[in-house]
Design a protein around this motif. Structure first.
Motif, mmCIF file in Angstrom:
data_model
loop_
_atom_site.group_PDB
_atom_site.id
_atom_site.type_symbol
_atom_site.label_atom_id
_atom_site.label_comp_id
_atom_site.label_asym_id
_atom_site.label_seq_id
_atom_site.Cartn_x
_atom_site.Cartn_y
_atom_site.Cartn_z
ATOM 1 N N LYS A 60 -18.319 -5.156 74.816
ATOM 2 C CA LYS A 60 -19.399 -4.553 75.624
ATOM 3 C C LYS A 60 -20.052 -5.593 76.530
ATOM 4 C CE LYS A 60 -21.228 -0.698 72.933
ATOM 5 N NZ LYS A 60 -22.414 -0.214 72.206
ATOM 6 N N GLN A 61 -20.362 -6.754 75.958
ATOM 7 C CA GLN A 61 -21.030 -7.801 76.737
ATOM 8 C C GLN A 61 -20.183 -8.237 77.925
ATOM 9 O OE1 GLN A 61 -21.907 -10.935 73.998
ATOM 10 N NE2 GLN A 61 -23.413 -9.729 72.868
ATOM 11 N N HIS A 62 -18.886 -8.412 77.694
ATOM 12 C CA HIS A 62 -18.018 -8.863 78.782
ATOM 13 C C HIS A 62 -17.738 -7.753 79.794
ATOM 14 C CE1 HIS A 62 -17.214 -12.972 77.593
ATOM 15 N NE2 HIS A 62 -17.221 -12.546 76.346
ATOM 16 N N LEU A 63 -17.569 -6.532 79.313
ATOM 17 C CA LEU A 63 -17.339 -5.434 80.255
ATOM 18 C C LEU A 63 -18.577 -5.178 81.111
ATOM 19 C CD1 LEU A 63 -15.265 -2.847 78.191
ATOM 20 C CD2 LEU A 63 -14.459 -4.441 79.932
ATOM 21 N N LYS A 64 -19.743 -5.445 80.551
ATOM 22 C CA LYS A 64 -20.976 -5.278 81.325
ATOM 23 C C LYS A 64 -20.964 -6.223 82.533
ATOM 24 C CE LYS A 64 -25.975 -5.285 80.741
ATOM 25 N NZ LYS A 64 -27.082 -5.509 79.794
ATOM 26 N N LYS A 65 -20.480 -7.449 82.324
ATOM 27 C CA LYS A 65 -20.402 -8.424 83.418
ATOM 28 C C LYS A 65 -19.285 -8.080 84.403
ATOM 29 C CE LYS A 65 -21.987 -12.229 80.544
ATOM 30 N NZ LYS A 65 -21.593 -13.480 79.890
ATOM 31 N N LYS A 69 -13.355 -0.810 87.091
ATOM 32 C CA LYS A 69 -13.499 0.553 87.602
ATOM 33 C C LYS A 69 -12.390 1.500 87.162
ATOM 34 C CE LYS A 69 -17.043 -0.784 89.954
ATOM 35 N NZ LYS A 69 -18.213 -0.952 89.143
ATOM 36 N N LYS A 70 -11.282 0.980 86.634
ATOM 37 C CA LYS A 70 -10.170 1.833 86.208
ATOM 38 C C LYS A 70 -9.810 1.518 84.763
ATOM 39 C CE LYS A 70 -8.217 2.520 90.744
ATOM 40 N NZ LYS A 70 -7.020 2.512 91.552
ATOM 41 N N ARG A 71 -9.217 2.498 84.090
ATOM 42 C CA ARG A 71 -8.862 2.330 82.684
ATOM 43 C C ARG A 71 -7.928 1.140 82.487
ATOM 44 N NH1 ARG A 71 -5.749 2.993 78.362
ATOM 45 N NH2 ARG A 71 -6.581 4.055 76.536
ATOM 46 N N GLU A 72 -6.963 1.001 83.350
ATOM 47 C CA GLU A 72 -6.007 -0.107 83.230
ATOM 48 C C GLU A 72 -6.712 -1.453 83.344
ATOM 49 O OE1 GLU A 72 -2.592 -1.752 82.181
ATOM 50 O OE2 GLU A 72 -2.923 0.403 82.259
ATOM 51 N N MET A 96 -10.702 0.574 70.480
ATOM 52 C CA MET A 96 -11.955 0.053 71.051
ATOM 53 C C MET A 96 -12.431 0.917 72.201
ATOM 54 S SD MET A 96 -11.871 -4.015 71.164
ATOM 55 C CE MET A 96 -11.718 -4.971 69.694
ATOM 56 N N ILE A 97 -11.504 1.333 73.044
ATOM 57 C CA ILE A 97 -11.878 2.183 74.173
ATOM 58 C C ILE A 97 -12.438 3.506 73.667
ATOM 59 C CG2 ILE A 97 -10.943 3.498 76.126
ATOM 60 C CD1 ILE A 97 -9.119 1.081 76.683
ATOM 61 N N LYS A 98 -11.807 4.098 72.654
ATOM 62 C CA LYS A 98 -12.314 5.347 72.074
ATOM 63 C C LYS A 98 -13.706 5.149 71.485
ATOM 64 C CE LYS A 98 -7.907 7.529 71.039
ATOM 65 N NZ LYS A 98 -6.981 7.974 69.993
ATOM 66 N N ALA A 99 -13.909 4.025 70.787
ATOM 67 C CA ALA A 99 -15.219 3.741 70.189
ATOM 68 C C ALA A 99 -16.285 3.564 71.270
ATOM 69 C CB ALA A 99 -15.136 2.500 69.309
ATOM 70 N N LEU A 100 -15.923 2.893 72.355
ATOM 71 C CA LEU A 100 -16.877 2.705 73.457
ATOM 72 C C LEU A 100 -17.209 4.030 74.139
ATOM 73 C CD1 LEU A 100 -15.431 -0.600 74.947
ATOM 74 C CD2 LEU A 100 -17.638 -0.337 73.815
ATOM 75 N N GLN A 101 -16.223 4.903 74.260
ATOM 76 C CA GLN A 101 -16.477 6.219 74.843
ATOM 77 C C GLN A 101 -17.351 7.053 73.899
ATOM 78 O OE1 GLN A 101 -12.307 7.308 75.650
ATOM 79 N NE2 GLN A 101 -12.954 7.680 77.763
ATOM 80 N N LYS A 102 -17.032 6.993 72.610
ATOM 81 C CA LYS A 102 -17.780 7.773 71.622
ATOM 82 C C LYS A 102 -19.245 7.334 71.558
ATOM 83 C CE LYS A 102 -17.391 9.434 66.904
ATOM 84 N NZ LYS A 102 -16.605 9.377 65.662
ATOM 85 N N SER A 103 -19.482 6.022 71.721
ATOM 86 C CA SER A 103 -20.855 5.517 71.697
ATOM 87 C C SER A 103 -21.595 5.803 72.999
ATOM 88 C CB SER A 103 -20.855 4.013 71.420
ATOM 89 O OG SER A 103 -20.377 3.294 72.536
ATOM 90 N N THR A 110 -9.743 11.771 83.647
ATOM 91 C CA THR A 110 -8.289 11.909 83.504
ATOM 92 C C THR A 110 -7.546 11.141 84.598
ATOM 93 O OG1 THR A 110 -8.391 13.989 84.718
ATOM 94 C CG2 THR A 110 -8.385 14.121 82.305
ATOM 95 N N SER A 111 -8.201 10.902 85.708
ATOM 96 C CA SER A 111 -7.591 10.121 86.785
ATOM 97 C C SER A 111 -7.600 8.625 86.458
ATOM 98 C CB SER A 111 -8.340 10.355 88.106
ATOM 99 O OG SER A 111 -9.675 9.890 87.986
ATOM 100 N N GLY A 112 -8.331 8.218 85.418
ATOM 101 C CA GLY A 112 -8.395 6.823 85.024
ATOM 102 C C GLY A 112 -9.620 6.099 85.503
ATOM 103 N N LYS A 113 -10.476 6.791 86.260
ATOM 104 C CA LYS A 113 -11.680 6.163 86.788
ATOM 105 C C LYS A 113 -12.736 6.023 85.687
ATOM 106 C CE LYS A 113 -14.685 6.197 90.702
ATOM 107 N NZ LYS A 113 -14.720 6.477 92.105
ATOM 108 N N VAL A 114 -13.371 4.866 85.613
ATOM 109 C CA VAL A 114 -14.356 4.560 84.582
ATOM 110 C C VAL A 114 -15.757 4.753 85.167
ATOM 111 C CG1 VAL A 114 -15.250 2.775 83.039
ATOM 112 C CG2 VAL A 114 -12.793 2.910 83.500
#
Length: 118
Positions: A60-65, A69-72, A96-103, A110-114
């Motif tokens: 989370k800390q690193h993704l915040k920085k 913009k895309k799932r990949e 981890m991605i599922k946990a981050l989405q769930k939280s 579905t297009s992959g855009k975050v």
């Protein structure tokens, strides 16, 4: 010329003075000390494993920085975070991605855009 070493494709030949060659030979000669040298990778294996919750907080800390913009890009960022500690499996990345989405940290279309939550 002196043969310095070998590679998977052949020998490495380098032109140097006798003094330079002797200095290189001293660097590559094994040390006579009986105590094994401690390498940085040995220190990593001695460290206690971090929990899944701690890993997710780290991500989370690193993704915040980075805010990819895309799932990949999220996947690549997570893999890069753990490459120095032995890597991370694709199933762990997906979890981890599922946990981050769930939280509610972000959603992935579905297009992959975050889209990050504010």
């Amino acid at each position: 010329m002196n043969k310095v070493g070998t590679t998977s494709t052949g020998s490495v030949m380098v032109e140097m003075t006798a003094q330079q060659y002797e200095a290189l030979r001293q660097l590559t000669k094994p040390s006579p000390s009986p105590a094994p040298a401690v390498t940085p990778s040995a220190k990593v294996t001695d460290a206690k494993p971090i929990s899944r919750a701690e890993k997710i907080e780290h991500v989370k800390q690193h993704l915040k920085k980075l805010s990819p913009k895309k799932r990949e890009s999220v996947v690549n960022s997570i893999r890069a975070m753990f490459q120095n500690s032995g890597g991370i499996s694709q199933s762990e990345v997906d979890a981890m991605i599922k946990a981050l989405q769930k939280s509610g940290y972000f959603t992935i279309a579905t297009s992959g855009k975050v889209a990050y939550r504010v």
